[in-house]
Write an enzyme that holds these catalytic residues in place. Sequence first.
Site, mmCIF file in Angstrom:
data_model
loop_
_atom_site.group_PDB
_atom_site.id
_atom_site.type_symbol
_atom_site.label_atom_id
_atom_site.label_comp_id
_atom_site.label_asym_id
_atom_site.label_seq_id
_atom_site.Cartn_x
_atom_site.Cartn_y
_atom_site.Cartn_z
ATOM 1 N N GLY A 47 46.438 -77.178 -14.077
ATOM 2 C CA GLY A 47 47.333 -76.509 -15.035
ATOM 3 C C GLY A 47 47.379 -77.368 -16.277
ATOM 4 N N SER A 49 48.995 -80.837 -17.541
ATOM 5 C CA SER A 49 49.727 -82.002 -17.041
ATOM 6 C C SER A 49 50.988 -82.287 -17.862
ATOM 7 C CB SER A 49 48.819 -83.225 -17.026
ATOM 8 O OG SER A 49 48.218 -83.403 -18.294
ATOM 9 N N CYS A 79 42.650 -81.819 -11.043
ATOM 10 C CA CYS A 79 42.658 -81.645 -12.491
ATOM 11 C C CYS A 79 43.963 -82.150 -13.132
ATOM 12 C CB CYS A 79 42.358 -80.190 -12.809
ATOM 13 S SG CYS A 79 41.543 -80.003 -14.379
ATOM 14 N N ILE A 133 37.446 -77.019 -15.437
ATOM 15 C CA ILE A 133 38.104 -76.231 -16.486
ATOM 16 C C ILE A 133 38.904 -77.185 -17.368
ATOM 17 C CG2 ILE A 133 39.727 -74.352 -16.989
ATOM 18 C CD1 ILE A 133 39.154 -73.319 -14.106
ATOM 19 N N ARG A 134 38.439 -77.362 -18.592
ATOM 20 C CA ARG A 134 39.103 -78.325 -19.498
ATOM 21 C C ARG A 134 39.514 -79.589 -18.737
ATOM 22 N NH1 ARG A 134 41.347 -77.384 -24.126
ATOM 23 N NH2 ARG A 134 43.430 -77.961 -23.500
ATOM 24 N N HIS A 169 38.076 -78.113 -9.412
ATOM 25 C CA HIS A 169 38.995 -77.186 -8.720
ATOM 26 C C HIS A 169 38.397 -76.674 -7.411
ATOM 27 C CE1 HIS A 169 42.040 -76.492 -11.922
ATOM 28 N NE2 HIS A 169 41.056 -76.878 -12.707
ATOM 29 N N GLU A 171 39.847 -75.337 -5.070
ATOM 30 C CA GLU A 171 40.553 -74.122 -4.628
ATOM 31 C C GLU A 171 39.924 -72.853 -5.215
ATOM 32 O OE1 GLU A 171 41.466 -76.142 -6.946
ATOM 33 O OE2 GLU A 171 42.523 -75.078 -8.556
HETATM 34 N N1 GLN Z 1 43.504 -79.851 -19.628
HETATM 35 C C1 GLN Z 1 44.527 -79.946 -18.631
HETATM 36 C C2 GLN Z 1 45.415 -81.170 -18.855
HETATM 37 O O1 GLN Z 1 45.091 -81.983 -19.649
HETATM 38 C C3 GLN Z 1 43.944 -79.982 -17.242
HETATM 39 C C4 GLN Z 1 43.142 -78.725 -16.988
HETATM 40 C C5 GLN Z 1 43.222 -78.207 -15.589
HETATM 41 O O2 GLN Z 1 44.081 -78.585 -14.798
HETATM 42 N N2 GLN Z 1 42.356 -77.264 -15.309
HETATM 43 O O3 GLN Z 1 46.414 -81.307 -18.238
#
Ligand code: GLN
Length: 193
Positions: A47, A49, A79, A133-134, A169, A171
């Site tokens: 998500g 952070s 993540c 993802i990012r 991820h 999941e």
């Molecule tokens: N970019 C998010 C962060 O810096 C982490 C991305 C993710 O949890 N998929 O918190």
Amino acid sequence: MKVAVLALQGAFIEHIHKLESLGVECLELRKKEDLDQQFNGLVLPGGESTVQGKLLKELDMFDILKEKIEHGLPVLATCAGLILLAKEIENQAENYFNSIDMVVKRNAYGRQLGSFRTIEEMKHIGQVPMTFIRAPYIDQVGDDVEVLATVDQKIIAVKSKNQLALAFHPELDDDLRIHQYFIDMIEKRNVHK
Ligand code: GLN
């Protein structure tokens, strides 16, 4: 066995589906009172952070969880969850649980590589599909941190005592081995307690 899944924000439902399909009962952590229940493991999902860290503090859940993690509660962090565990976050003054001796870099892959998938070797598990993802990567680790996987020479999975932290991820992929490995960590702890 019951596993608590932080359910304030982000990709928590997918973790619950994985754990339930392995026969594990899950508890969603949404407010302080949810922490009154007994649980044997904790999932910190992906998500944002910064949002998760802020909500944990505003809802008065942060200190209780930090203490549980420090006392050996098994944790699976993915993540954003990995970022919450780090001792240091590059270009950011604030850290959160500070329970793994590592320096992480947020949003570490350039814009074009913001999201990508690969298959790489992970120690103790084998070849696993990895969806990023990012994602962050881990720039440095301390002596008591075991590196489990790297992608393009960047560390993206570690284990430190009771904590398993992944930049990708698990999941979101059709593979249950990482969640099973986490369940095994919980079972081993219960045997040794
Ligand atoms: N970019 C998010 C962060 O810096 C982490 C991305 C993710 O949890 N998929 O918190």
